[in-house]
Structures are given as structure tokens and as C-alpha cells.
Design a protein around this motif. Sequence first.
Motif, PDB file in Angstrom:
ATOM      1  N   CYS A 181       0.861  -1.189   0.000  1.00 51.33           N
ATOM      2  CA  CYS A 181       0.000   0.000   0.000  1.00 51.33           C
ATOM      3  C   CYS A 181       0.894   1.234   0.000  1.00 51.33           C
ATOM      4  O   CYS A 181       1.215   1.787   1.062  1.00 51.33           O
ATOM      5  N   ASN A 182       1.319   1.674  -1.178  1.00 52.82           N
ATOM      6  CA  ASN A 182       2.337   2.720  -1.262  1.00 52.82           C
ATOM      7  C   ASN A 182       1.859   4.083  -0.758  1.00 52.82           C
ATOM      8  O   ASN A 182       2.652   4.945  -0.424  1.00 52.82           O
ATOM      9  N   ALA A 183       0.543   4.287  -0.670  1.00 56.00           N
ATOM     10  CA  ALA A 183       0.020   5.583  -0.220  1.00 56.00           C
ATOM     11  C   ALA A 183      -0.276   5.613   1.283  1.00 56.00           C
ATOM     12  O   ALA A 183      -0.732   6.632   1.805  1.00 56.00           O
ATOM     13  N   PHE A 184       0.011   4.521   1.978  1.00 53.87           N
ATOM     14  CA  PHE A 184      -0.399   4.412   3.377  1.00 53.87           C
ATOM     15  C   PHE A 184       0.237   5.499   4.244  1.00 53.87           C
ATOM     16  O   PHE A 184      -0.454   6.216   4.971  1.00 53.87           O
ATOM     17  N   THR A 185       1.555   5.615   4.191  1.00 53.74           N
ATOM     18  CA  THR A 185       2.242   6.536   5.106  1.00 53.74           C
ATOM     19  C   THR A 185       1.951   8.007   4.809  1.00 53.74           C
ATOM     20  O   THR A 185       2.098   8.864   5.690  1.00 53.74           O
ATOM     21  N   THR A 186       1.525   8.314   3.575  1.00 51.64           N
ATOM     22  CA  THR A 186       1.214   9.711   3.237  1.00 51.64           C
ATOM     23  C   THR A 186      -0.224  10.080   3.580  1.00 51.64           C
ATOM     24  O   THR A 186      -0.526  11.244   3.840  1.00 51.64           O
ATOM     25  N   GLU A 187      -1.124   9.109   3.587  1.00 45.81           N
ATOM     26  CA  GLU A 187      -2.539   9.384   3.825  1.00 45.81           C
ATOM     27  C   GLU A 187      -2.971   9.160   5.271  1.00 45.81           C
ATOM     28  O   GLU A 187      -3.904   9.795   5.751  1.00 45.81           O
ATOM     29  N   VAL A 188      -2.286   8.240   5.977  1.00 49.19           N
ATOM     30  CA  VAL A 188      -2.702   7.864   7.338  1.00 49.19           C
ATOM     31  C   VAL A 188      -1.749   8.476   8.344  1.00 49.19           C
ATOM     32  O   VAL A 188      -0.541   8.203   8.325  1.00 49.19           O
ATOM     33  N   GLU A 189      -2.280   9.335   9.221  1.00 52.52           N
ATOM     34  CA  GLU A 189      -1.441  10.032  10.186  1.00 52.52           C
ATOM     35  C   GLU A 189      -1.102   9.164  11.395  1.00 52.52           C
ATOM     36  O   GLU A 189      -0.072   9.359  12.023  1.00 52.52           O
ATOM     37  N   SER A 190      -1.944   8.211  11.727  1.00 48.99           N
ATOM     38  CA  SER A 190      -1.674   7.354  12.886  1.00 48.99           C
ATOM     39  C   SER A 190      -0.465   6.460  12.626  1.00 48.99           C
ATOM     40  O   SER A 190      -0.198   6.077  11.490  1.00 48.99           O
ATOM     41  N   SER A 191       0.258   6.130  13.687  1.00 48.21           N
ATOM     42  CA  SER A 191       1.436   5.275  13.551  1.00 48.21           C
ATOM     43  C   SER A 191       1.040   3.895  13.056  1.00 48.21           C
ATOM     44  O   SER A 191       0.113   3.261  13.586  1.00 48.21           O
ATOM     45  N   VAL A 192       1.726   3.424  12.046  1.00 44.26           N
ATOM     46  CA  VAL A 192       1.456   2.105  11.501  1.00 44.26           C
ATOM     47  C   VAL A 192       1.819   1.013  12.499  1.00 44.26           C
ATOM     48  O   VAL A 192       1.360  -0.126  12.389  1.00 44.26           O
ATOM     49  N   CYS A 199      -9.233   7.609   6.187  1.00 44.95           N
ATOM     50  CA  CYS A 199      -7.865   7.819   5.674  1.00 44.95           C
ATOM     51  C   CYS A 199      -7.278   6.500   5.150  1.00 44.95           C
ATOM     52  O   CYS A 199      -6.602   6.480   4.106  1.00 44.95           O
ATOM     53  N   ILE A 200      -7.541   5.416   5.865  1.00 42.42           N
ATOM     54  CA  ILE A 200      -7.034   4.114   5.428  1.00 42.42           C
ATOM     55  C   ILE A 200      -7.666   3.719   4.101  1.00 42.42           C
ATOM     56  O   ILE A 200      -6.990   3.235   3.181  1.00 42.42           O
ATOM     57  N   GLN A 201      -8.975   3.929   3.968  1.00 44.64           N
ATOM     58  CA  GLN A 201      -9.646   3.593   2.715  1.00 44.64           C
ATOM     59  C   GLN A 201      -9.153   4.470   1.564  1.00 44.64           C
ATOM     60  O   GLN A 201      -8.984   3.992   0.437  1.00 44.64           O
ATOM     61  N   LYS A 202      -8.891   5.721   1.852  1.00 46.52           N
ATOM     62  CA  LYS A 202      -8.352   6.611   0.822  1.00 46.52           C
ATOM     63  C   LYS A 202      -6.992   6.126   0.347  1.00 46.52           C
ATOM     64  O   LYS A 202      -6.697   6.137  -0.862  1.00 46.52           O
ATOM     65  N   ALA A 203      -6.157   5.687   1.293  1.00 47.04           N
ATOM     66  CA  ALA A 203      -4.835   5.157   0.937  1.00 47.04           C
ATOM     67  C   ALA A 203      -4.967   3.877   0.121  1.00 47.04           C
ATOM     68  O   ALA A 203      -4.232   3.668  -0.854  1.00 47.04           O
ATOM     69  N   ALA A 204      -5.919   3.019   0.485  1.00 47.90           N
ATOM     70  CA  ALA A 204      -6.119   1.761  -0.245  1.00 47.90           C
ATOM     71  C   ALA A 204      -6.564   2.025  -1.681  1.00 47.90           C
ATOM     72  O   ALA A 204      -6.099   1.363  -2.623  1.00 47.90           O
ATOM     73  N   ARG A 205      -7.436   2.999  -1.862  1.00 46.47           N
ATOM     74  CA  ARG A 205      -7.922   3.298  -3.220  1.00 46.47           C
ATOM     75  C   ARG A 205      -6.836   3.949  -4.083  1.00 46.47           C
ATOM     76  O   ARG A 205      -6.815   3.776  -5.298  1.00 46.47           O
ATOM     77  N   ALA A 206      -5.917   4.713  -3.428  1.00 42.24           N
ATOM     78  CA  ALA A 206      -4.898   5.434  -4.190  1.00 42.24           C
ATOM     79  C   ALA A 206      -3.673   4.594  -4.510  1.00 42.24           C
ATOM     80  O   ALA A 206      -2.828   5.011  -5.298  1.00 42.24           O
ATOM     81  N   SER A 207      -3.559   3.416  -3.915  1.00 42.71           N
ATOM     82  CA  SER A 207      -2.346   2.614  -4.070  1.00 42.71           C
ATOM     83  C   SER A 207      -2.406   1.706  -5.295  1.00 42.71           C
ATOM     84  O   SER A 207      -3.484   1.328  -5.767  1.00 42.71           O
ATOM     85  N   TYR A 208      -1.235   1.345  -5.783  1.00 40.17           N
ATOM     86  CA  TYR A 208      -1.128   0.403  -6.896  1.00 40.17           C
ATOM     87  C   TYR A 208      -1.610  -0.982  -6.440  1.00 40.17           C
ATOM     88  O   TYR A 208      -1.507  -1.336  -5.268  1.00 40.17           O
ATOM     89  N   ARG A 209      -2.101  -1.759  -7.407  1.00 39.49           N
ATOM     90  CA  ARG A 209      -2.520  -3.130  -7.115  1.00 39.49           C
ATOM     91  C   ARG A 209      -1.414  -4.110  -7.497  1.00 39.49           C
ATOM     92  O   ARG A 209      -0.699  -3.906  -8.474  1.00 39.49           O
ATOM     93  N   LEU A 210      -1.293  -5.168  -6.701  1.00 38.43           N
ATOM     94  CA  LEU A 210      -0.303  -6.205  -6.963  1.00 38.43           C
ATOM     95  C   LEU A 210      -0.974  -7.438  -7.547  1.00 38.43           C
ATOM     96  O   LEU A 210      -2.172  -7.680  -7.313  1.00 38.43           O
ATOM     97  N   GLY A 211      -0.175  -8.230  -8.264  1.00 37.68           N
ATOM     98  CA  GLY A 211      -0.674  -9.523  -8.700  1.00 37.68           C
ATOM     99  C   GLY A 211      -0.839 -10.449  -7.507  1.00 37.68           C
ATOM    100  O   GLY A 211      -0.220 -10.257  -6.455  1.00 37.68           O
ATOM    101  N   LYS A 212      -1.654 -11.485  -7.661  1.00 35.16           N
ATOM    102  CA  LYS A 212      -1.991 -12.378  -6.559  1.00 35.16           C
ATOM    103  C   LYS A 212      -0.749 -13.036  -5.956  1.00 35.16           C
ATOM    104  O   LYS A 212      -0.613 -13.123  -4.727  1.00 35.16           O
TER     105      LYS A 212
END
Length: 414
Positions: A168-179, A226-239
Amino acid sequence: MKLFVGIDVSSQELEACFMNSDGDKLETLTVKNNLEGASYLRDRIVAAADKHVSSEIHIGLEATSVYSWHPAMYMHQDAALQKRKAKVFTINPKLVSKFREAYSDLDKTDRLDAWVIADRLRFGRLTTTVVMQEQYVALQRLTRMRFHLIHNLTREKQYFLQNLFYKCNAFTTEVESSVFGHALMEMLSEKYSLDDIATMEVADLADYLRDKGRNRFPDPENVARCIQKAARASYRLGKVVEDSIDLVLGTSIQAIRSIQSQLKDLDKAIERILDGIPGAKCLRSIPGIDRVYAAGILAEIGDIDRFGDQAAVAKYAGLTWRRHQSGPFEAEDTKRIKSGNRFLRYYLVEAANSVKNRDEEFGAYYRKKYKEVPKHQHKRALVLTARKLVRLVDVLLRNGQLYTPRRKVTPAKD
């Protein structure tokens, strides 16, 4: 006459050289690096001291990792050697190496190394004897293990974040809470796909975060969005890749939690030993120095009387700058010495970083040093603040007193 005993240490053997005050070699021998060998070496040292009517015995060993620790402790604690005023020194290998350079024609052998160590002892100016009391040694084992685990934890978290970027490449930019919070770590360890997270109802995701986070999120609905926004903005991986990344993330989460659990156990053990050391209360009276920093500093310093003054403590920690002067010229930009106890330096610098935020005097000193130079301001100011902290630590430990901040005096009005 003083008897000087240089011992070159390896994992298997102790190579010893006896020398008198005039630099004459009296005896050499090799024994095994075990209890039996050390006992025999002790007997030979005692016999030589009695034969030559020695007023003192100085025993020196290079600080060769764990190999020199047992013989050094044995020699220090032995009653027969104590009766003959024996002092034991562990010497920085760099100091011995530099001293050896004065003898350019010497070969490099264990026997000659022992001779060089004995000759270095004869020249003196070794400020610190080796051995600390038992409680300091026990504390040092714990604090150094904690140092090791903290660095492992940092590396593991960095590795986790690298793999999280794949998922989830957008996670750290969209989610302010500590991962690394419990709730988000639980969510990532359960192998939800990005599509699962993106299509989940916000209320359901918020309830999940509220439950796993033990109601510690001030606004779980906002975090869920914020988590859902990061999920929608991130690239998808193959299975295939996604399954591999999920497995790696899960393994990394287990490693992080394992280290965190080990740290808790270490902290409990550190607290038990720290309670029995008088100097702990002195250091913990300084604002910003907690259990961890006090333990780390005390474990490396040991009994403060091992050091002549605060300058010796600073040098031992590697918080000393070389003076560069020639004729009327004196350099303003000087380099810090590269030797010293890296564990003590680490805990002093970390403690200084905390103290400057809680004590007005240290905070003002840090800001003053920060403004003096245009580059490397924080690093320079922090190390200089640590050097100032050494003076305070030395005074408190020597006097057995608690820290009292300086009070501002308001001038009386006419």
C-alpha cells in the motif's frame, strides 16, 4: 619497584610478559585462557612480586571483546593480588597500536604484543582501571542487550515499512496514525487485500479499529476514511506477489512484537538492579533522565571513583575534542576523538536530547550552540549538550546528591 605485567589475550591463550620499572623483561610465559591457566599465571605474578619486592603490581590486558573479561575480573578479585596492591587495566587496542608505532623494528607476535602492553603500562597515564562492582557488570549486560534490541527493532521497522510500500504505497502519506500501533498491525497481519479495505463500510472498519485499538483512537471514523483513501490510491499487486508480501509483513510483525516483548522483560530486570544502586536516584532526579538512560549511564561508568574527574569521564565516553595549536595559530574547528565507549556516548547523547526539552538551563545551552554554526547544527549542539551533561552527572554521583535546577533571582525594585 613496581611490577608490570602485560597480557596478550586470545580465545585460547594468555601470553604474559613481566617487566620492571627500568623496562627490563623479567619473565615470559604462555598459559591457557581458562581458570586453571589464570590461576597458574596468578601464582607466577605473586612469586615475581615477592622475589623483586614490588611495591605495586600493574596488570594490563587489551580490551579484546569478551576474551579479556574473565581473566581481568579474576586478577582484580584475587585476594593474593589485592594484598600486593595489584591494579588491573583493560587498554584500548588503538592505544596499544599507536604506542607500538614507536618501535618500528618490532615484529607482530603475541609475545611481543605482551611486551608492548607491559611497556605501555610502565609509561603510565592510564586513567581507568578495569573492573566494576558486580551489580554494575550485571546492569551493563542488560543495558547493552537493550541497546542491541533497540537497534534490531529499528532495522525491523524500517524493513517492515519497505514491504508495506509494496502492499500500500500511499499508506504513510494518507494515514497520520502510527502504523506500528496495535490496531493497524492487527489489520495488516490479517492479510486484508486493498480491495477488501477499500470496499469495507467505514463504520465497520472504524469498529474494527476501535476494538483492536482498545478505544485509544480519538476519531476512529476519520482514521478509517484515511485508510480507505490510501487503499484506493495505491497500486494493485498480482496475486502471487501480494501473497508473498502479506507473508513477509506478517513475519515482520511477529519479529517486531517479539522484540517489544523482550524489551519489556529487560526493563523489569533493569529496574530491579537499578533499585539497589544509590547513584540511580541522583541521575533520575535530572528532568528527562528516566530508568533507561540512568541505567545505561551507570552501567558504563560504574563506580565514579574509577575516574579522576569529569574530564576523564568525558574522554572515556569519547566526548572530547582534540586541540590543534601551533605558535600563534589555534584552530577553532576541531574534531572529536574517535575512541571512547560507544555505549556510554549513546546513552549520554540520548539523555541530553531528553534533558534539553525539560530543563531550562540545558535547553538554553542547546539553543545557543545550535545558532553558532550554519551546518550540522542539531548534531553539534546535541553532542556539546551531552558534554555539559557529563559535568552534572559527575558532580551528582561524586557527592551523592539530587539535582536542583538553578533558580532565577528577580532583582528587587527600588
